[in-house]
Design an enzyme around this catalytic site. Structure first.
Site, PDB file in Angstrom:
ATOM      1  N   HIS A 112      -6.574   9.205   5.672  1.00  0.00           N
ATOM      2  CA  HIS A 112      -5.480   8.293   5.379  1.00  0.00           C
ATOM      3  C   HIS A 112      -5.537   6.996   6.195  1.00  0.00           C
ATOM      4  CE1 HIS A 112      -1.383   7.159   4.299  1.00  0.00           C
ATOM      5  NE2 HIS A 112      -1.238   6.830   5.563  1.00  0.00           N
TER       6      HIS A 112
ATOM      7  N   ILE B 256       0.860  -1.195   0.000  1.00  0.00           N
ATOM      8  CA  ILE B 256       0.000   0.000   0.000  1.00  0.00           C
ATOM      9  C   ILE B 256       0.898   1.248   0.000  1.00  0.00           C
ATOM     10  CG2 ILE B 256      -1.905   1.204   1.109  1.00  0.00           C
ATOM     11  CD1 ILE B 256      -2.717  -1.384   2.467  1.00  0.00           C
ATOM     12  N   PRO B 257       1.444   1.592  -1.172  1.00  0.00           N
ATOM     13  CA  PRO B 257       2.294   2.781  -1.227  1.00  0.00           C
ATOM     14  C   PRO B 257       1.493   4.065  -1.035  1.00  0.00           C
ATOM     15  CG  PRO B 257       2.027   1.849  -3.423  1.00  0.00           C
ATOM     16  CD  PRO B 257       1.351   0.911  -2.462  1.00  0.00           C
ATOM     17  N   HIS B 258       2.105   5.006  -0.336  1.00  0.00           N
ATOM     18  CA  HIS B 258       1.497   6.308  -0.091  1.00  0.00           C
ATOM     19  C   HIS B 258       2.615   7.292   0.210  1.00  0.00           C
ATOM     20  CE1 HIS B 258       1.719   3.959   3.613  1.00  0.00           C
ATOM     21  NE2 HIS B 258       1.907   5.093   4.269  1.00  0.00           N
ATOM     22  N   GLY B 259       2.311   8.544   0.211  1.00  0.00           N
ATOM     23  CA  GLY B 259       3.327   9.572   0.407  1.00  0.00           C
ATOM     24  C   GLY B 259       3.775   9.705   1.849  1.00  0.00           C
TER      25      GLY B 259
END
Length: 144
Positions: free
Chosen positions: A105, A60-63
């Site tokens: 988020h 789960i890529p995120h910033g």
């Protein structure tokens, strides 16, 4: 409006490495207008800090925390890799990119993780033939 739509799901993808997979997930978010292009760099930066692979074939890529200003609206992207993408010790078969405003988020991250923690659900996602099958599975488990 649902944050999960057919146009933000890529089926049957291949990537040479986790960085290409993360760029793919980020590009979908960019194309949908959820993020600025700089957010993709922050997704890659986060991966360098700590792997976004969470187990059971899911990343789960995120910033980074500093990238919140680069998010224009909350959205998710889903990329299915039937052959898997090497995320170090394990392979990810589903890469779900997140761009979230405000407090969204953690709620989104947790909801996705709960669905994907079930082996049966991951098998269904990995073997899905259409984007609608993926949406149907998540919508039956969550309120996205």
């Amino acid at each position: 409006m649902s944050i999960m739509t057919i146009d933000k799901i890529k089926m049957n993808a291949t990537a040479k490495d986790k960085y290409e997979a993360i760029r793919m997930a980020g590009q979908i978010l960019l194309d949908a207008g959820h993020i600025t292009s700089e957010y993709i760099d922050k997704m890659l930066e986060r991966e360098e800090i700590v792997s976004t692979y969470i187990g059971n074939g899911l990343a789960i890529p995120h910033g980074t925390k500093e990238s919140k200003t680069l998010v224009q609206s909350t959205g998710i992207s889903i990329v299915q890799f039937p052959q898997g993408v090497d995320f170090g010790e394990e392979k990810a078969y589903m890469v779900i990119g997140i761009a979230a405003q405000g407090g969204d988020h953690m709620e989104i991250l947790t909801s996705i993780a709960v669905v994907c923690a079930e082996e049966e659900n991951m098998d269904k996602l990995r073997n899905a033939v259409t984007a609608q099958e993926i949406i149907d599975l998540f919508e039956s488990e969550l309120e996205l």
